[in-house]
Design a protein around this motif. Structure first.
Motif, PDB file in Angstrom:
ATOM      1  N   LEU A  28       0.803  -1.224   0.000  1.00  0.00           N
ATOM      2  CA  LEU A  28       0.000   0.000   0.000  1.00  0.00           C
ATOM      3  C   LEU A  28       0.837   1.275   0.000  1.00  0.00           C
ATOM      4  O   LEU A  28       0.484   2.258  -0.653  1.00  0.00           O
ATOM      5  N   VAL A  32       0.061   4.799  -1.928  1.00  0.00           N
ATOM      6  CA  VAL A  32      -0.340   6.007  -1.198  1.00  0.00           C
ATOM      7  C   VAL A  32       0.616   7.153  -1.518  1.00  0.00           C
ATOM      8  O   VAL A  32       0.188   8.305  -1.681  1.00  0.00           O
ATOM      9  N   HIS A  36      -0.434  10.725  -3.067  1.00  0.00           N
ATOM     10  CA  HIS A  36      -0.127  11.990  -2.403  1.00  0.00           C
ATOM     11  C   HIS A  36       0.658  12.916  -3.328  1.00  0.00           C
ATOM     12  O   HIS A  36       0.426  14.132  -3.357  1.00  0.00           O
ATOM     13  N   THR A  55      -5.950  10.139  -1.100  1.00  0.00           N
ATOM     14  CA  THR A  55      -4.735   9.864  -0.341  1.00  0.00           C
ATOM     15  C   THR A  55      -5.047   9.607   1.122  1.00  0.00           C
ATOM     16  O   THR A  55      -4.527   8.661   1.735  1.00  0.00           O
ATOM     17  N   ARG A  56      -5.900  10.445   1.690  1.00  0.00           N
ATOM     18  CA  ARG A  56      -6.218  10.299   3.109  1.00  0.00           C
ATOM     19  C   ARG A  56      -7.017   9.020   3.382  1.00  0.00           C
ATOM     20  O   ARG A  56      -6.815   8.364   4.409  1.00  0.00           O
ATOM     21  N   TRP A  58      -7.004   6.022   1.601  1.00  0.00           N
ATOM     22  CA  TRP A  58      -6.141   4.841   1.532  1.00  0.00           C
ATOM     23  C   TRP A  58      -5.010   4.938   2.542  1.00  0.00           C
ATOM     24  O   TRP A  58      -4.553   3.906   3.070  1.00  0.00           O
ATOM     25  N   GLY A  59      -4.560   6.164   2.848  1.00  0.00           N
ATOM     26  CA  GLY A  59      -3.521   6.334   3.853  1.00  0.00           C
ATOM     27  C   GLY A  59      -3.984   5.893   5.229  1.00  0.00           C
ATOM     28  O   GLY A  59      -3.206   5.308   6.001  1.00  0.00           O
ATOM     29  N   TYR A  62      -3.819   2.174   5.392  1.00  0.00           N
ATOM     30  CA  TYR A  62      -2.416   1.785   5.529  1.00  0.00           C
ATOM     31  C   TYR A  62      -1.936   1.979   6.961  1.00  0.00           C
ATOM     32  O   TYR A  62      -1.257   1.104   7.532  1.00  0.00           O
ATOM     33  N   SER A 221      -8.754   5.442  -8.025  1.00  0.00           N
ATOM     34  CA  SER A 221      -8.172   4.370  -7.216  1.00  0.00           C
ATOM     35  C   SER A 221      -8.167   3.058  -7.978  1.00  0.00           C
ATOM     36  O   SER A 221      -7.175   2.318  -7.977  1.00  0.00           O
ATOM     37  N   THR A 404     -13.022   9.069   7.089  1.00  0.00           N
ATOM     38  CA  THR A 404     -11.573   9.235   7.201  1.00  0.00           C
ATOM     39  C   THR A 404     -11.233  10.325   8.203  1.00  0.00           C
ATOM     40  O   THR A 404     -11.779  11.423   8.152  1.00  0.00           O
TER      41      THR A 404
END
Length: 433
Positions: A28, A32, A36, A55-56, A58-59, A62, A221, A404
């Motif tokens: 991941l 990510v 970003h 980004t946030r 999937w981050g 992770y 994504s 998120t």
């Protein structure tokens, strides 16, 4: 069960569970970082907002996997002293340095960079913030390299000499360039990227099945995940085959079992070289694991290739059977990676350090009852952590970007003054995550 069986079961179970965290983390984090980077350097404010939310989202998944997985990693090396003191006594002078470097990288450098990235949203210049996530990715793979250097010595010991019953390092360069470590590391890196790509594609497919309103976020994504998974799943098979000459040269019994040919001849040869003993590993386990890894690898490669074709004119997002296939494919890379780990570790039995130290000789002088209690506790704790991890990941993945919390600062106005580095970013309160 004997003491050796219990010790092997404990280490196999805990290492196998920990590996499920590792492969998703390694898979991941580069994706990510790509997300970003694209978000930070997109000029269109609408696209930038979507890519930042991507980004946030999937981050955060992770970070959850990393945070829980790091707990399982903390206890892994303690088992060398608990159950395998003979290994530490024989090979500690050689692979102690790689394991120490891995610990410094994984638990200090990587964790530090990740913490700065998590709490840096809205407080850092975009270039610095993007650099941090790439440093996290770099240290994650550097950590994997040092682990494979230590494991490679156990698979194919090089650059050492034995004095007074202990191995001493004589050629650090040979240890670092061990073919058993380098080719396997490339195979693992590709497998991890395949896992990350399939995971992202599968979760995105689920949201399209729910007719999400975040169309652009999950389309982007899906596009990234499928392309990465398609390319890496193709090459992971090729690199896997590249290991066969290395195995044939360094571990002839493993090669004979996998080829289902010449096992008796290799057994006789090993008896001549190392004395009486059974040098044949669990043949059925080895072959089933190899077949599972191969079949799943080819299946994932085929599925992702077809899915990429269906991306044309967004047909994939509208064809529900294909979306369900992507959702169902999420566990496949994890199963295949465990199969590969079994092939690598079980295939060298009865050796712990190939040709030098057997499993029986490496076992600590610990009673069967104590090992039974240790094995039960370790496995129970690791299973609890794995369930906790996947419960949290599933919950936040299904809730979508609205749930998120990572980087949840107020967005900056487009006309905000430049910060110290020339970027339009002001100091914001610390994020909630």
């Amino acid at each position: 069960m004997s003491a050796a069986d219990l010790a092997r079961l404990q280490f196999a179970a805990t290492t196998g569970i920990h590996w499920l965290f590792v492969i998703l983390t390694m898979g991941l984090v580069p994706l990510v970082a790509i997300m970003h980077t694209r978000a930070a350097y997109t000029r269109d404010p609408v696209k930038r907002a979507v890519r930042e939310r991507m980004t946030r989202f999937w981050g955060q998944l992770y970070v959850i996997n990393y945070a829980v997985g790091i707990v399982t990693g903390l206890v892994m090396e303690f088992q060398f002293g608990l159950s395998w003191s003979g290994l530490s006594k024989f090979a500690g002078n050689v692979f102690g340095a790689p394991l120490a470097l891995e610990t410094l990288i994984a638990f200090f450098a990587e964790s530090t960079f990740l913490g700065m990235w998590i709490f840096g949203w809205g407080r850092m210049r975009r270039g610095v913030h993007v650099t941090l996530i790439w440093l996290v990715a770099l240290t994650a793979y550097a950590s994997g390299y040092w682990i494979m250097v230590a494991n490679g010595f156990m698979q194919h010991p090089v650059g050492y000499e034995v004095r007074d019953g202990a191995a001493y390092l004589t050629d650090f360069g040979a240890l670092l360039t061990n073919s058993s470590a380098l080719v396997a590391l490339l195979h693992i890196a590709l497998a991890a990227l395949t896992t990350g790509g399939v995971f992202i594609a599968g979760v995105s497919a689920y949201h399209f099945l729910r007719r999400t309103t975040e169309t652009e976020l999950f389309r982007g994504s899906m596009l990234l995940g499928l392309w990465v998974a398609m390319v890496t799943s193709f090459f992971v098979v090729i690199v896997g085959e590249m290991q066969r000459p290395v195995i044939e040269r360094t571990q002839p019994m493993k090669d004979a079992v996998l080829e289902n040919s010449g096992v008796a001849e290799v057994q006789a040869q090993l008896v001549k070289e190392h004395g009486p003993g059974d040098y044949v590993p669990w043949q059925d386990t080895l072959r089933i694991s190899m077949d599972a890894m191969t079949i799943i690898g080819n299946t994932v490669s085929t599925i992702t290739f077809i899915a990429v074709i269906l991306l044309w004119r967004n047909r994939l997002m509208r064809w529900r059977p294909a979306l369900w296939v992507l959702v169902a494919s999420v566990p496949f890379p994890f199963i295949a990676s465990v199969g590969g780990w079994v092939v690598r570790e079980v295939g060298r039995q009865p050796w712990l350090v190939y040709g030098e130290l057997t499993v029986e000789d490496a076992l600590s002088h610990v009673g069967t009852a104590a090992l039974a209690v240790s094995c039960t506790v370790f496995i129970a704790v690791f299973l609890a952590l794995a369930v906790t991890n996947w419960t949290l990941i599933t919950r936040f993945a299904l809730r979508g970007p609205d749930a998120t919390q990572l980087g949840s600062t107020e967005p900056l106005p487009d006309d905000a003054p430049d910060g110290p580095g020339g970027d339009a970013e002001e100091k914001q309160p610390l994020p909630a995550f």
